[in-house]
Design an enzyme around this catalytic site. Structure first.
Site, short mmCIF file in Angstrom:
data_model
loop_
_atom_site.label_atom_id
_atom_site.label_comp_id
_atom_site.label_asym_id
_atom_site.label_seq_id
_atom_site.Cartn_x
_atom_site.Cartn_y
_atom_site.Cartn_z
N LYS A 190 102.19 42.54 -71.17
CA LYS A 190 101.94 43.54 -72.13
C LYS A 190 102.57 44.82 -71.87
CE LYS A 190 99.56 40.72 -74.64
NZ LYS A 190 99.96 40.08 -75.86
N SER B 152 95.08 32.61 -67.70
CA SER B 152 96.09 32.10 -69.01
C SER B 152 97.47 31.75 -68.15
CB SER B 152 96.44 33.39 -69.86
OG SER B 152 96.85 34.43 -69.12
#
Length: 311
Positions: free
Chosen positions: A47, A269
């Site tokens: 991110k 994840s």
């Protein structure tokens, strides 16, 4: 028109992007995967790319002022990244985050100088998104990155992450496998890869307990940062060949395996992406070149089930 404000980029922000692509050989499965090591970005996740891109675009368009506050709803990683970039550029950052997110994410945001407001995610990410819009409507100091629908999210991955993969793989990729939170990574990388090889397959990893792309109702799962009960607009723009369902149990087991067998200290994840990518590679054959993403570092999961034997 507001005056353009562009603050200098501190050296830490030059560390964002150009992450290595790591080959991982799984002897028992007789497959080698290629994993983009996004956990090596300076705040620890993929991110960072989004945060830098959106903030510098806002600067160029004159959307940020001296008293601006960057406001976003996030499961955590985007909040950490925005707080880091905000700190490096001198902007205040306020993050709305579900009260179910790991506490380490809150601490990291606050360590960068950001503030955190928790909410109960009765409608998944949609709850927090609505809250940010309400706050921004009442106070013009707030700037909303709108990560779930901002086209720059996918565009930046297309122009940078995707092209990095193409260069690192010498243009040969049979399949790309990634989970979706905002949908930016899978949409942007998919576009870049298909521009070079129209036959490349794009697979979306999603939690088996919240397999919305498979037509199932969202439910609780332990793969933070993906499938938050909300199908983001960016994901609807992705040309996905098929979803791959991964259970939370399988994701956690693989995440621990990546740490203990390969020295890759990554989050849940990432483990889920690898489980899905291995299945795809097994279907495509031993010579297939399957790329996936190691999204973030494991330290932000210490209070979760990933570290449950030690809590």
């Amino acid at each position: 028109m507001p005056s353009t404000l562009r603050r200098p980029r501190l050296p830490v922000l030059s560390l964002i992007g150009n992450t290595p692509l790591v080959p991982i050989h799984f002897r028992d499965e007789n497959r080698t995967l290629y994993a983009k090591a996004e956990f090596l970005n300076p705040s620890g996740s993929v991110k960072d790319r989004l945060a830098l891109c959106v903030i510098e675009d806002a600067e160029e368009r004159g959307l940020l002022r001296e008293n601006s506050v960057i406001l976003e709803c996030t499961s955590g990683n985007t909040g950490i990244s925005l707080a880091m970039v905000g700190a490096a550029k001198g902007y205040k950052v306020k993050i709305l985050m579900s009260d179910t997110a790991s506490v380490e994410r809150r601490y990291l945001i606050e360590q960068f100088g950001g503030t955190v407001q928790l909410f109960k995610a009765t409608a998944g990410y949609g709850t927090g998104i609505a809250m940010t819009r309400d706050l921004a409507a009442k106070d013009d100091r707030y700037f909303l990155p709108c990560q779930f629908e901002n086209l720059l999210n996918a565009q930046d991955h297309e122009e940078h992450t995707g092209r990095e993969i193409i260069s690192q793989m010498h243009g040969i990729v049979d399949a790309f496998v990634a989970g979706y939170g905002t949908g930016g990574t899978i949409t942007g990388c998919g576009r870049a890869l298909r521009a070079v090889n129209p036959s490349v397959k794009i697979y979306a990893m999603e939690p088996a307990e919240a397999a919305m792309l498979s037509g199932e109702m969202p439910c609780c799962h332990s793969i933070e940062g993906v499938a938050g009960g909300y199908v983001p607009p960016l994901l609807r723009m992705a040309h996905i060949d098929a979803p791959v369902k991964v259970t939370s149990t399988a994701a956690i087991a693989m995440t621990r395996r990546l740490s203990r067998e390969y020295g890759l200290l990554v989050g849940t994840s990432s483990g889920a992406n690898v489980v899905a990518a291995l299945r795809v590679a097994q279907d495509l054959g031993p010579e297939s070149r399957v790329v996936t993403v190691l999204c973030d570092r494991a330290e932000r999961y210490y209070s979760t089930k990933l570290f449950s034997p030690y809590n």
